[in-house]
Write a protein that holds these residues in place. Structure first.
Motif, PDB file in Angstrom:
ATOM      1  N   LEU A 425      -3.773  33.573 -24.100  1.00 11.45           N
ATOM      2  CA  LEU A 425      -2.536  33.375 -23.337  1.00 11.45           C
ATOM      3  C   LEU A 425      -2.717  32.511 -22.088  1.00 11.45           C
ATOM      4  N   PRO A 426      -3.781  32.679 -21.296  1.00  8.55           N
ATOM      5  CA  PRO A 426      -3.907  31.806 -20.117  1.00  8.55           C
ATOM      6  C   PRO A 426      -3.893  30.325 -20.468  1.00  8.55           C
ATOM      7  N   GLY A 427      -4.628  29.943 -21.515  1.00 11.15           N
ATOM      8  CA  GLY A 427      -4.656  28.537 -21.902  1.00 11.15           C
ATOM      9  C   GLY A 427      -3.305  28.049 -22.378  1.00 11.15           C
ATOM     10  N   ASP A 428      -2.628  28.858 -23.189  1.00  3.09           N
ATOM     11  CA  ASP A 428      -1.322  28.444 -23.689  1.00  3.09           C
ATOM     12  C   ASP A 428      -0.286  28.391 -22.578  1.00  3.09           C
ATOM     13  N   LEU A 429      -0.320  29.370 -21.676  1.00  5.32           N
ATOM     14  CA  LEU A 429       0.614  29.348 -20.548  1.00  5.32           C
ATOM     15  C   LEU A 429       0.335  28.159 -19.630  1.00  5.32           C
TER      16      LEU A 429
END
Length: 625
Positions: A425-429
């Motif tokens: 999630l951090p990378g996608d966000l």
């Protein structure tokens, strides 16, 4: 001789902390907004008694909040600290042994993120009158070593009050570090359980309100002139905006600098919100989890102006992001440790806002080449189109994570805060979330700690009760630390949790494929290989959390959007459970992350991965100068 009050060490410390104030200009707020605590034999008669007594004598002066996990207490303090731009935090008290040890991960997280958190772990008897005591660590070669000593390498400040008279100097020294932008992080005061309850005469001036004015050092003339000369000579400059921009309150100054000079900007994880997503000149995220727009311009940049960034490997794409021959780094940071990174000869050791304002004054008659600005605009438009397509519902029974992010984004308001920390999630966000407010993007990625999300989200909500806080968390991270949902229910703290169920460690599963290990050990399965029948929605419901379950099907994304809207309309904590397909990936942004691959293997997948690793790592450079 001045007047004194007879108090225990714990009573004096708690009242002292209740009267500390952080001041910046006209803004004044409590440095320590309250205390989180879980009591045991090591602190119930000391800090616990002191908090209870103060609440009777002066209600509300030092609010106490009961927690369910000691690590989560520190995460709440860090979430709060980031939302207050490092002006305020919480204290966390834990008992001897395992209670104290449970705070170690939180301490490391606070220090890695340069965010203030005050830790008050209890220690065993200083007098050793009952030795060994329950939960005491015993090392035959050094009987003085205790669990609290493990905080030393994790803290920006550590000391032990093993005599009552030490309290005054230790407390003041701790506050200096806690409030210093260049030094802050975990601040640990170890408190032996017997000393906590010992009495001493406390000077009343120690207990009087005390102000700590935030340091905002201005740039020195020589370093500033050298930085300006490098920027004026640049043909393709870029700015990398980090968390220091936000902690300094420099986002408006940065916007003005970009408007003046036309220098394009990419942001780190901590710097998300430095510019809103549709600001001209803003390229989005930079680095391993960055946009193609930011990464393409970073690759050609001849001058990189890093403002308030630690330059982590995700920001530099493991030192492959900046490829121009002779690239120079102008590093603006309040901490010299970060300002000198990558061997730069152009450090500017100063507050981010003060430095940006000084650069604006010096560059008032200069602008980056028009062709460079046009290139930035074209790349930005291209990336925006990529994000638009990623957000479109696929109509599949199980949506991909990008679709889920798009649905949550569409249902959220500009001032809402999205909270995340670990997994994919951090990378996608970082690539996809369109930040619309300076404090609307809260991703803990210095320590990237699984389990931070819910506790950190509570801290965010405590600091900003007028904002909706949307915690996005995968099932792996949820299972690490979800018990603070009970705290949300107990105290009526509203957060919205979007729990993405993918039946395993989706992020590390993808990475496992990348390095040739074929997702080994990353799926949640029983001995027969079947999916585990774990009902996480029922788990949240058992805590008293309002729960919405999204049914799999072509309407899942639309239903998710409606669920977020319903949760926002509610006054209570809500968990939304949605299943995803972990094999549907978000678009790539042309960044790379260095995770070594086994040089020798009998697995064909690992052999292919190593060949690819050799190719990618060839672009890595030392970035000296």
């Amino acid at each position: 001789m001045g007047s004194t009050r007879r108090m225990t060490v714990a009573q004096a410390l708690i009242e002292f902390l209740a009267n500390q104030w952080t001041v910046e200009g006209d803004h004044r707020e409590r440095t320590v907004a309250g205390t989180f605590g879980i009591f045991g034999h090591g602190n119930v008669a000391g800090v616990g008694q002191a908090l209870g007594q103060l609440e009777v004598e002066q209600p509300g002066l030092m609010p106490y909040h009961q927690a369910r996990n000691e690590q989560a207490m520190v995460h709440q303090a860090v979430g709060y600290a980031r939302m207050t731009r490092r002006r305020g935090t919480f204290a966390s008290t834990a008992s001897v042994g395992p209670g104290a040890a449970n705070m170690l991960t939180g301490a490391a997280l606070a220090t890695a993120n340069r965010l203030p958190a005050l830790l008050l772990p209890s220690d065993t008897f200083a007098t050793r009158v009952a030795d060994p005591v329950l939960q005491q660590l015993e090392l035959p070669h050094d009987t003085s070593v205790q669990v609290t000593d493990a905080f030393r390498p994790l803290s920006r400040f550590f000391d032990r009050v093993d005599r009552p008279e030490k309290l005054f100097s230790i407390a003041l020294a701790a506050m200096r570090v806690l409030t210093d932008p260049a030094e802050t992080g975990a601040v640990t005061i170890a408190l032996p359980e017997d000393v906590q309850a010992e009495a001493l005469d406390v000077p009343v001036e120690f207990l009087a309100p005390r102000e700590w004015h935030v340091r905002r050092p201005v740039p020195e003339r020589g370093p500033l002139e050298r930085a300006v000369a490098a920027i004026r000579a640049a043909k393709s400059p870029v700015i990398v905006a980090g968390g220091g921009v936000l902690y300094s309150g420099a986002e408006e100054s940065l916007r003005a600098l970009v408007e003046l000079t036309g220098i394009p900007v990419g942001t780190t994880q901590a710097g998300g919100g430095s510019l809103v997503w549709d600001e001209p000149g803003y390229l989005g995220a930079v680095g391993a989890t960055g946009s193609s727009a930011a990464n393409r311009l970073a690759a050609e940049a001849d001058v990189v102006i890093g403002i308030g960034t630690r330059y982590s490997d995700f920001t530099t794409a493991s030192r492959t992001a900046f490829q121009a021959d002779g690239v120079q780094f102008v590093n603006v940071n309040v901490a010299s440790f970060d300002a000198y990174k990558h061997g730069t000869q152009l450090p500017v050791i100063a507050d981010a806002r003060e430095a940006i304002d000084a650069l604006r004054a010096e560059l008032a008659d200069w602008r980056a080449p028009a062709a460079w600005a046009e290139r930035a605009a074209a790349e930005k438009a291209g990336w925006d189109a990529v994000v638009d397509r990623a957000f479109e519902p696929s109509g599949l029974a199980l949506p991909g994570q990008a679709e889920i992010i798009g649905a949550v984004q569409a249902a959220s308001d500009p001032r809402d805060v999205v909270v995340q920390a670990a997994g994919s999630l951090p990378g996608d966000l970082h690539k996809l979330w369109r930040v619309r407010d300076a404090l609307g993007y809260h991703v803990e990625y210095a320590f990237s700690c699984m389990g931070y999300e819910i506790a950190g989200g509570l801290g965010v909500r405590r600091a900003a009760p007028d904002r909706d806080v949307i915690v996005m968390v995968g099932d792996g991270s949820y299972l690490m630390l979800h018990t603070e949902l009970v705290t949300a229910v107990a105290e009526g703290v509203k957060i919205i949790v979007v729990l993405i169920q993918n039946h395993g460690y989706a992020s590390i599963g993808h990475l496992s494929e990348t390095i040739g290990s074929e997702r080994f050990g990353t799926r949640y399965r029983d001995g027969s290989g079947a999916t585990l029948p774990v009902d996480l929605a029922a788990n949240a419901r058992s805590y008293g959390v309002e729960t919405i379950e999204i049914k799999a099907g072509p309407e899942a994304v639309a239903d998710l959007g409606r669920a977020v809207a319903a949760a926002k309309a509610s006054d209570t904590a809500t968990l939304i459970h949605v299943e995803s397909d972990p094999l549907l990936y978000a678009p790539g942004g042309e960044g790379w992350w260095d995770v070594p691959v086994a040089e020798v293997s009998t697995m064909a997948s690992t052999q292919r991965a190593h060949d690819e690793y050799v190719t990618q790592s060839a672009a890595r450079r030392p970035l000296l100068g």
